[in-house]
Design a protein around this motif. Structure first.
Motif, PDB file in Angstrom:
ATOM      1  N   ALA A  80    -118.691  39.468 -13.952  1.00 16.28           N
ATOM      2  CA  ALA A  80    -119.039  40.118 -15.212  1.00 16.28           C
ATOM      3  C   ALA A  80    -118.149  39.606 -16.342  1.00 16.28           C
ATOM      4  O   ALA A  80    -118.616  39.395 -17.465  1.00 16.28           O
ATOM      5  CB  ALA A  80    -118.929  41.628 -15.078  1.00 16.28           C
ATOM      6  N   MET A  81    -116.875  39.381 -16.045  1.00 13.95           N
ATOM      7  CA  MET A  81    -115.974  38.831 -17.070  1.00 13.95           C
ATOM      8  C   MET A  81    -116.380  37.411 -17.437  1.00 13.95           C
ATOM      9  O   MET A  81    -116.315  37.026 -18.601  1.00 13.95           O
ATOM     10  CB  MET A  81    -114.524  38.843 -16.574  1.00 13.95           C
ATOM     11  N   GLY A  82    -116.790  36.634 -16.447  1.00 10.05           N
ATOM     12  CA  GLY A  82    -117.260  35.276 -16.718  1.00 10.05           C
ATOM     13  C   GLY A  82    -118.511  35.286 -17.575  1.00 10.05           C
ATOM     14  O   GLY A  82    -118.636  34.496 -18.518  1.00 10.05           O
ATOM     15  N   GLY A  83    -119.436  36.181 -17.262  1.00 11.25           N
ATOM     16  CA  GLY A  83    -120.657  36.293 -18.053  1.00 11.25           C
ATOM     17  C   GLY A  83    -120.372  36.729 -19.479  1.00 11.25           C
ATOM     18  O   GLY A  83    -120.968  36.214 -20.434  1.00 11.25           O
ATOM     19  N   LEU A  84    -119.446  37.669 -19.628  1.00  8.50           N
ATOM     20  CA  LEU A  84    -119.074  38.125 -20.965  1.00  8.50           C
ATOM     21  C   LEU A  84    -118.409  36.999 -21.752  1.00  8.50           C
ATOM     22  O   LEU A  84    -118.667  36.836 -22.947  1.00  8.50           O
ATOM     23  CB  LEU A  84    -118.143  39.333 -20.881  1.00  8.50           C
ATOM     24  N   SER A  85    -117.584  36.207 -21.077  1.00  8.52           N
ATOM     25  CA  SER A  85    -116.923  35.088 -21.760  1.00  8.52           C
ATOM     26  C   SER A  85    -117.930  34.041 -22.225  1.00  8.52           C
ATOM     27  O   SER A  85    -117.836  33.537 -23.344  1.00  8.52           O
ATOM     28  CB  SER A  85    -115.893  34.435 -20.846  1.00  8.52           C
ATOM     29  N   VAL A  86    -118.885  33.713 -21.366  1.00  4.66           N
ATOM     30  CA  VAL A  86    -119.914  32.747 -21.759  1.00  4.66           C
ATOM     31  C   VAL A  86    -120.744  33.315 -22.903  1.00  4.66           C
ATOM     32  O   VAL A  86    -121.073  32.601 -23.863  1.00  4.66           O
ATOM     33  CB  VAL A  86    -120.795  32.365 -20.548  1.00  4.66           C
ATOM     34  N   PHE A  87    -121.078  34.607 -22.839  1.00  5.66           N
ATOM     35  CA  PHE A  87    -121.827  35.248 -23.923  1.00  5.66           C
ATOM     36  C   PHE A  87    -121.057  35.160 -25.232  1.00  5.66           C
ATOM     37  O   PHE A  87    -121.625  34.831 -26.286  1.00  5.66           O
ATOM     38  CB  PHE A  87    -122.103  36.715 -23.567  1.00  5.66           C
ATOM     39  N   GLY A 118    -115.252  29.371 -29.253  1.00  7.87           N
ATOM     40  CA  GLY A 118    -116.488  29.204 -28.505  1.00  7.87           C
ATOM     41  C   GLY A 118    -116.300  28.304 -27.304  1.00  7.87           C
ATOM     42  O   GLY A 118    -116.741  28.620 -26.190  1.00  7.87           O
ATOM     43  N   ALA A 119    -115.636  27.190 -27.494  1.00  8.71           N
ATOM     44  CA  ALA A 119    -115.398  26.263 -26.379  1.00  8.71           C
ATOM     45  C   ALA A 119    -114.487  26.890 -25.328  1.00  8.71           C
ATOM     46  O   ALA A 119    -114.738  26.761 -24.124  1.00  8.71           O
ATOM     47  CB  ALA A 119    -114.802  24.962 -26.907  1.00  8.71           C
ATOM     48  N   VAL A 120    -113.441  27.582 -25.754  1.00 10.93           N
ATOM     49  CA  VAL A 120    -112.520  28.211 -24.811  1.00 10.93           C
ATOM     50  C   VAL A 120    -113.228  29.291 -23.997  1.00 10.93           C
ATOM     51  O   VAL A 120    -113.041  29.393 -22.776  1.00 10.93           O
ATOM     52  CB  VAL A 120    -111.289  28.778 -25.561  1.00 10.93           C
ATOM     53  N   CYS A 121    -114.050  30.092 -24.651  1.00  5.86           N
ATOM     54  CA  CYS A 121    -114.759  31.162 -23.941  1.00  5.86           C
ATOM     55  C   CYS A 121    -115.758  30.593 -22.935  1.00  5.86           C
ATOM     56  O   CYS A 121    -115.880  31.108 -21.821  1.00  5.86           O
ATOM     57  CB  CYS A 121    -115.478  32.070 -24.932  1.00  5.86           C
ATOM     58  N   ILE A 122    -116.463  29.546 -23.292  1.00 10.28           N
ATOM     59  CA  ILE A 122    -117.446  28.977 -22.365  1.00 10.28           C
ATOM     60  C   ILE A 122    -116.749  28.330 -21.169  1.00 10.28           C
ATOM     61  O   ILE A 122    -117.147  28.540 -20.019  1.00 10.28           O
ATOM     62  CB  ILE A 122    -118.371  27.991 -23.101  1.00 10.28           C
ATOM     63  N   VAL A 123    -115.707  27.563 -21.418  1.00 11.78           N
ATOM     64  CA  VAL A 123    -114.981  26.930 -20.305  1.00 11.78           C
ATOM     65  C   VAL A 123    -114.288  27.991 -19.449  1.00 11.78           C
ATOM     66  O   VAL A 123    -114.322  27.931 -18.214  1.00 11.78           O
ATOM     67  CB  VAL A 123    -113.974  25.889 -20.838  1.00 11.78           C
ATOM     68  N   GLY A 124    -113.697  28.989 -20.086  1.00 11.17           N
ATOM     69  CA  GLY A 124    -113.063  30.069 -19.328  1.00 11.17           C
ATOM     70  C   GLY A 124    -114.062  30.884 -18.533  1.00 11.17           C
ATOM     71  O   GLY A 124    -113.791  31.284 -17.389  1.00 11.17           O
ATOM     72  N   ALA A 126    -116.929  29.771 -17.337  1.00 12.31           N
ATOM     73  CA  ALA A 126    -117.370  28.935 -16.221  1.00 12.31           C
ATOM     74  C   ALA A 126    -116.333  28.940 -15.105  1.00 12.31           C
ATOM     75  O   ALA A 126    -116.680  28.924 -13.918  1.00 12.31           O
ATOM     76  CB  ALA A 126    -117.641  27.506 -16.698  1.00 12.31           C
ATOM     77  N   ASN A 127    -115.058  28.980 -15.459  1.00 12.79           N
ATOM     78  CA  ASN A 127    -114.006  29.034 -14.449  1.00 12.79           C
ATOM     79  C   ASN A 127    -113.909  30.402 -13.785  1.00 12.79           C
ATOM     80  O   ASN A 127    -113.423  30.512 -12.660  1.00 12.79           O
ATOM     81  CB  ASN A 127    -112.660  28.659 -15.056  1.00 12.79           C
ATOM     82  N   ALA A 128    -114.348  31.454 -14.464  1.00 14.47           N
ATOM     83  CA  ALA A 128    -114.312  32.784 -13.865  1.00 14.47           C
ATOM     84  C   ALA A 128    -115.373  32.928 -12.774  1.00 14.47           C
ATOM     85  O   ALA A 128    -115.179  33.685 -11.818  1.00 14.47           O
ATOM     86  CB  ALA A 128    -114.517  33.848 -14.939  1.00 14.47           C
ATOM     87  N   PHE A 129    -116.486  32.205 -12.891  1.00 15.39           N
ATOM     88  CA  PHE A 129    -117.520  32.269 -11.858  1.00 15.39           C
ATOM     89  C   PHE A 129    -117.056  31.606 -10.568  1.00 15.39           C
ATOM     90  O   PHE A 129    -117.316  32.097  -9.483  1.00 15.39           O
ATOM     91  CB  PHE A 129    -118.819  31.604 -12.337  1.00 15.39           C
TER      92      PHE A 129
END
Length: 167
Positions: A80-87, A118-124, A126-129
């Motif tokens: 859920a944290m990974g999904g929120l970060s990508v969102f 935006g880049a940090v949240c998407i990469v982070g 993806a790493n949370a998944f």
């Protein structure tokens, strides 16, 4: 493919050349003012101190908003944290596009912060998944940074692309 108005970018370069010519004493104030009227520039570009302040303020707003959404919606799952970060990464990018198109921000600090966040949240996210290898992380960072350089001509993204490429 650049997000900014190309005519205004050219006019911005002409305005910088006019300022340099005026500082060197090659042109007068009247000549500079007449030339600036012929080459209008509609970008919002503050000085370096305002730019730094807007960068920090934008990062704080994104962090606070992320934290609020995390408190409201997360039940303790890493996915859920990974999904929120990508969102939030996608939301930062959409906000960046809107700020560039509607408010005409160019090197204002807001556009820099939204691009980086935006880049940090998407990469982070993806790493949370899943725990990705460092080579895949470096490749993702390079791709996002290269896109940021091509689309927004951002210097900070150029530095990140070079470092990711070297990694």
């Amino acid at each position: 493919m650049i997000a900014y108005n190309p005519a205004w970018l050219d006019n911005n370069e002409i305005a910088e050349q006019l300022e340099n010519a005026f500082a060197d004493g090659d042109i007068t104030v009247q000549e500079k003012e007449e030339a600036l009227k012929q080459y209008p520039n509609g970008f919002y570009t503050p000085n370096i101190f305002i730019r730094a302040g807007l960068f920090v303020l934008t990062v704080v707003i994104v962090f606070f908003t992320y934290g609020l959404f995390a408190l409201i919606s997360i039940q303790g799952s890493e996915n859920a944290m990974g999904g929120l970060s990508v969102f939030f990464g996608v939301a930062c990018y959409i906000t960046l596009e809107l700020m560039v198109r509607t408010k005409f921000h160019y090197c204002s600090g807001v556009d820099d912060a939204l691009l980086v966040m935006g880049a940090v949240c998407i990469v982070g996210g993806a790493n949370a998944f899943s725990s990705l290898p460092s080579l895949v992380n470096a490749l993702m960072i390079f791709v996002f940074a290269l896109y940021g350089v091509i689309r927004f001509a951002d210097r900070l993204m150029m530095i990140a692309a070079v470092i990711a490429l070297l990694a």
